[in-house]
Design a protein around this motif. Structure first.
Motif, PDB file in Angstrom:
ATOM      1  N   TRP A  45      -5.105  -4.862  96.043  1.00 47.04           N
ATOM      2  CA  TRP A  45      -3.845  -4.805  95.332  1.00 47.04           C
ATOM      3  C   TRP A  45      -2.898  -5.791  95.717  1.00 47.04           C
ATOM      4  CZ3 TRP A  45      -1.743  -2.499  91.118  1.00 47.04           C
ATOM      5  CH2 TRP A  45      -0.461  -2.429  91.276  1.00 47.04           C
ATOM      6  N   ASP A  81      -0.316   0.044  96.407  1.00 45.60           N
ATOM      7  CA  ASP A  81      -1.233   0.484  97.492  1.00 45.60           C
ATOM      8  C   ASP A  81      -0.469  -0.501  98.804  1.00 45.60           C
ATOM      9  OD1 ASP A  81      -2.728   0.602  99.788  1.00 45.60           O
ATOM     10  OD2 ASP A  81      -4.538   0.567  98.364  1.00 45.60           O
ATOM     11  N   ARG A  82       0.400   0.011  99.436  1.00 41.94           N
ATOM     12  CA  ARG A  82       1.072  -0.848 100.464  1.00 41.94           C
ATOM     13  C   ARG A  82       0.096  -1.344 101.557  1.00 41.94           C
ATOM     14  NH1 ARG A  82       5.384  -2.846  99.364  1.00 41.94           N
ATOM     15  NH2 ARG A  82       5.791  -3.503 101.417  1.00 41.94           N
ATOM     16  N   GLU A  83      -1.065  -0.554 101.692  1.00 43.06           N
ATOM     17  CA  GLU A  83      -1.720  -0.975 102.644  1.00 43.06           C
ATOM     18  C   GLU A  83      -2.824  -1.891 102.176  1.00 43.06           C
ATOM     19  OE1 GLU A  83      -5.632   0.561 105.716  1.00 43.06           O
ATOM     20  OE2 GLU A  83      -4.852   2.008 104.138  1.00 43.06           O
ATOM     21  N   SER A  84      -3.331  -2.070 101.255  1.00 47.69           N
ATOM     22  CA  SER A  84      -4.166  -3.049 100.429  1.00 47.69           C
ATOM     23  C   SER A  84      -3.187  -4.383 100.362  1.00 47.69           C
ATOM     24  CB  SER A  84      -4.700  -2.756  99.242  1.00 47.69           C
ATOM     25  OG  SER A  84      -5.664  -4.006  98.696  1.00 47.69           O
ATOM     26  N   ALA A  86      -0.508  -5.447 102.148  1.00 55.09           N
ATOM     27  CA  ALA A  86      -0.339  -5.959 103.450  1.00 55.09           C
ATOM     28  C   ALA A  86      -1.555  -6.394 104.071  1.00 55.09           C
ATOM     29  CB  ALA A  86       0.368  -4.823 104.353  1.00 55.09           C
ATOM     30  N   SER A  87      -2.673  -5.909 103.940  1.00 53.50           N
ATOM     31  CA  SER A  87      -3.919  -6.447 104.623  1.00 53.50           C
ATOM     32  C   SER A  87      -4.908  -7.235 103.943  1.00 53.50           C
ATOM     33  CB  SER A  87      -4.859  -5.091 105.048  1.00 53.50           C
ATOM     34  OG  SER A  87      -5.300  -4.493 103.733  1.00 53.50           O
ATOM     35  N   GLU A  89      -7.173  -6.015 102.061  1.00 55.43           N
ATOM     36  CA  GLU A  89      -8.244  -5.467 101.898  1.00 55.43           C
ATOM     37  C   GLU A  89      -8.475  -4.830 100.833  1.00 55.43           C
ATOM     38  OE1 GLU A  89      -9.185  -3.415 105.662  1.00 55.43           O
ATOM     39  OE2 GLU A  89      -8.634  -5.223 106.893  1.00 55.43           O
ATOM     40  N   SER A  91      -8.800  -1.848  98.273  1.00 59.03           N
ATOM     41  CA  SER A  91      -8.060  -0.284  98.151  1.00 59.03           C
ATOM     42  C   SER A  91      -8.932   0.773  98.066  1.00 59.03           C
ATOM     43  CB  SER A  91      -7.053  -0.390  97.046  1.00 59.03           C
ATOM     44  OG  SER A  91      -6.505   0.879  96.820  1.00 59.03           O
ATOM     45  N   LYS A 108       2.884 -10.769  95.699  1.00 58.54           N
ATOM     46  CA  LYS A 108       3.123 -10.659  97.114  1.00 58.54           C
ATOM     47  C   LYS A 108       3.890 -11.661  97.473  1.00 58.54           C
ATOM     48  CE  LYS A 108       1.081  -9.931 101.761  1.00 58.54           C
ATOM     49  NZ  LYS A 108       0.054  -9.911 102.346  1.00 58.54           N
TER      50      LYS A 108
END
Length: 192
Positions: A45, A81-84, A86-87, A89, A91, A108
């Motif tokens: 994401w 998807d905040r995690e994807s 930020a990382s 990686e 989703s 981003k």
């Protein structure tokens, strides 16, 4: 579509018209047809996404093919998807449209640039993130503390506008209950 986003920013922040123009200049507009994916599991994401029209859902699929809906997003709500994001990686989520939808996307890098260059925009984003955290915290509390009926009544209280827009089976998935349980609860609630 952009006008909806501009109105939202004007209502939620104190950005100048010049800064608003900077924000709009980096926006991408995406139209998503009903059942079309905005994000598929395994993809990365890369955007901050704002819904100007329609309804989308974020969900996962388990090994048996059962959907587990994390959230819905309708007009004037953010999604992604905040995690994807930020990382960087892949989703674990899918995001698809429940209705024909229009989404404003900001990459981003552009979003981070706006947060640095426009303090009022950054303040707005921090406020949104804080509210999102509180919503997530309350959702977890609801999920682990309330009965199925209490979860449904809380859903009706918080999201009355979703009841007619989202299929009942998806509401059941969001609540972590079976469609049969939801049907029973709805029948009991209607009799009260």
């Amino acid at each position: 579509m952009i006008e909806v986003f501009k109105k939202y920013i004007r209502e939620k922040s104190k950005v100048s018209e010049e800064d608003l123009d900077k924000i709009i200049a980096v926006c991408q507009v995406k139209r998503v047809r009903k059942r079309q994916y905005l994000l598929q599991e395994g993809d990365v994401w890369k955007y901050n996404a704002f819904v100007t029209k329609g309804c989308v859902r974020t969900y996962t699929l388990d090994d048996k093919g059962n959907e587990h809906i994390i959230n819905f997003a309708v007009e004037n709500w953010w999604t992604g998807d905040r995690e994807s994001l930020a990382s960087g990686e892949s989703s674990i989520f899918n995001i698809d449209a429940l209705e024909d939808s229009e989404i404003v996307l900001i990459s981003k890098s552009n979003f981070e640039m706006l947060c640095v260059q426009i303090p009022a925009f950054n303040d707005m984003v921090n406020g949104i993130l804080q509210k999102s955290f509180i919503v997530a915290q309350n959702r977890i509390h609801t999920f682990i503390s309330l009965s199925a009926e209490e979860k449904y009544l809380k859903f009706l209280e918080k999201f009355p506008h979703l009841v007619m827009r989202v299929p009942q089976g998806m509401i059941a998935s969001y609540l972590g209950i079976t469609p049969e349980t939801l049907s029973r609860i709805r029948n009991q609630t209607a009799k009260k």
